[in-house]
Scaffold this active site. Sequence first.
Site, PDB file in Angstrom:
ATOM      1  N   LYS A 177       6.060  11.431  27.329  1.00 11.56           N
ATOM      2  CA  LYS A 177       7.110  10.870  28.187  1.00 11.56           C
ATOM      3  C   LYS A 177       7.328  11.808  29.367  1.00 11.56           C
ATOM      4  CE  LYS A 177      11.413  11.284  28.592  1.00 11.56           C
ATOM      5  NZ  LYS A 177      11.420  11.334  30.072  1.00 11.56           N
TER       6      LYS A 177
ATOM      7  N   CYS B 288      10.760  28.109  34.758  1.00 10.46           N
ATOM      8  CA  CYS B 288      11.615  28.622  33.687  1.00 10.46           C
ATOM      9  C   CYS B 288      11.563  30.137  33.515  1.00 10.46           C
ATOM     10  CB  CYS B 288      11.199  27.943  32.388  1.00 10.46           C
ATOM     11  SG  CYS B 288       9.422  28.058  32.111  1.00 10.46           S
TER      12      CYS B 288
ATOM     13  N   GLU C  49      10.403  24.521  24.475  1.00 13.88           N
ATOM     14  CA  GLU C  49      10.254  25.473  25.589  1.00 13.88           C
ATOM     15  C   GLU C  49      11.413  25.184  26.525  1.00 13.88           C
ATOM     16  OE1 GLU C  49       8.118  27.782  25.740  1.00 13.88           O
ATOM     17  OE2 GLU C  49       6.568  27.195  24.324  1.00 13.88           O
TER      18      GLU C  49
ATOM     19  N   GLY D 210      11.995  21.531  28.535  1.00 15.49           N
ATOM     20  CA  GLY D 210      13.094  21.069  29.385  1.00 15.49           C
ATOM     21  C   GLY D 210      14.277  22.004  29.278  1.00 15.49           C
ATOM     22  N   SER D 211      15.434  21.474  29.565  1.00 20.59           N
ATOM     23  CA  SER D 211      16.640  22.309  29.585  1.00 20.59           C
ATOM     24  C   SER D 211      17.069  22.683  28.164  1.00 20.59           C
ATOM     25  CB  SER D 211      17.769  21.554  30.267  1.00 20.59           C
ATOM     26  OG  SER D 211      18.043  20.376  29.522  1.00 20.59           O
ATOM     27  N   THR D 212      17.828  23.742  28.068  1.00 20.82           N
ATOM     28  CA  THR D 212      18.341  24.161  26.765  1.00 20.82           C
ATOM     29  C   THR D 212      19.254  23.080  26.190  1.00 20.82           C
ATOM     30  OG1 THR D 212      18.062  26.483  27.265  1.00 20.82           O
ATOM     31  CG2 THR D 212      19.745  25.942  25.625  1.00 20.82           C
TER      32      THR D 212
ATOM     33  N   GLY E 210      17.043  20.399  24.868  1.00 28.27           N
ATOM     34  CA  GLY E 210      16.350  20.929  23.685  1.00 28.27           C
ATOM     35  C   GLY E 210      17.247  20.938  22.453  1.00 28.27           C
TER      36      GLY E 210
ATOM     37  N   GLU F 155      21.387  29.363  34.111  1.00 30.34           N
ATOM     38  CA  GLU F 155      20.136  29.066  34.813  1.00 30.34           C
ATOM     39  C   GLU F 155      20.440  28.206  36.043  1.00 30.34           C
ATOM     40  OE1 GLU F 155      17.290  26.248  33.073  1.00 30.34           O
ATOM     41  OE2 GLU F 155      15.775  27.782  33.388  1.00 30.34           O
TER      42      GLU F 155
END
Length: 485
Positions: free
Chosen positions: A180, A290, A254, A232-234, A237, A387
């Site tokens: 995706k 990242c 990740e 992707g973003s935390t 995730g 971030e």
Amino acid sequence: MSRTDHDKLYIGGRWVAPLGGQTLTVRSAATEEIIGSVPAASEADVDAAVVAARAAFTDPIGWRAWEPERRAAVLERFADEIDKRTESIITAISRQNGMPITVARKLEAGFSALLLRYYAKLIREQPAEDVRPGMLVKETSVRRHPVGVVAAIVPWNVPQTLTFTKVAPAMAAGCAIVVKPSPETVLDAYLMAEAARAAGVPDGVLSIVPGGRELGAYLVSHPGVDKVAFTGSTEGGRAVAEACARLLRPVSLELGGKSAAIFLDDADLDAAGIGESLFAATLVNNGQVCFLGTRVLAPRSRYAEVIGLLEAVMKAAPVGDPLDEQTLIGPMASARQRDRVLAYIDAGRAEGARVIVGGGRASGPGWFVQPTLFADVDNSSRIAQEEIFGPVLSVIPYDSDDDAVRIANDSAYGLGGTVWSSDSDRAVSVASRVQTGTIGINGYAPEPTAPFGGVKASGIGREFGPEGLASYQNFQSIYFPAGRG
Ligand code: NAD
């Protein structure tokens, strides 16, 4: 400006009519004009992709049952087909997310082909079994099996390479995979599909379902999926990890970062190429990577010198059209991302940090932000802890090596970072005390043969290297208590 419009989806290795009626429109990050569209996959399309993947995976004489040599040959043909499309792929990426074309040439198509060839080589070399003499049994045969159907969810910042960090090892292991992509970067995913088809990737082994986070969530929890690989973003995730925890489904994550670039007091700030290496480690891809060292830790004794170096590097970086070979900094990937970065710049000012370079929106159409350098930043401030994902660097002073390590580790994240020093032993001793999955000495570049990933809020699991392949394999131990006979 030319447009690329697609009316089919790549499901199960074929171009098929979408089952839903929605469309995803893609805009140029540099001009905001519409540059293409693709059908948005519906839940029914995801179902079809997973069914096709399951069928390919369970076929007793299919992909997973092939000799590694035969799978490796397909991966290499896939790499060749990606190579043939390099210019189209990097141009599509550059137009979609604003990645400067020279950066795309280094980070994207070539890197994807490298990963395919690397994993082809690895499965050729990997023995079918690892025979271990036992302590309680005579012998054990340890075998690797593909985990099954993989759902891969990828972000927009380095779309091709981050897709191939999953596709290459998963396919090499014998898995079938449903990807995706992010809605911002779907056009390059179509070029990948064309390459897969031209390379003869068997039906069902690779499907692409364009869509947003809701579709991603649907795919992650799909009963036909065996493993999830997410970049992707935390925040994203965490949601994915929660869904996988409930299902006891293996997941690799990740996620975000807020890495430190630590200048030791013996760093050679005049070293040949330091400007280029520093740019690559802190600002490349418009700050939308990242692992970048966006917290720059400078010894008080050389604080002004480090700021001077960063100021020179930032001011020398041409900002502009990402398709221009001279450009080093392009626009943010979306209006949302630009607004987020500008809000952080405002927060930095409000928290009392000193603006040395930039500090606002850049003129013209497109989602541009001025490269921005903050000095006198407190490590507890928002711009040092959260971030930003843009060309914004914060310089933080420190007193001793121990102090630098303490500040570097005072972060929710643990992904990358760098240590700059003219003494490599000293640099390594500092680097090994920094809690991150990766770190570079006098520069930073992810290496496909070595594990890449994060600790703490930066993720779980490793990509690249044999470790990346192992994350798509289940280990089975076959015991021979009395020997093989
Ligand atoms: P994002 O989390 O918003 O989206 C990433 C992908 O996940 C997209 O495809 C999105 O549609 C999907 N998604 C989001 N929430 C989901 C959910 N709940 N369930 C299923 N799918 C979901 O991130 P982004 O803004 O697209 O990307 C930037 C982020 O990615 C940054 O935080 C960056 O640090 C991180 N990143 C990490 C690495 C790494 O290797 N550690 C590499 C690149 C980017």
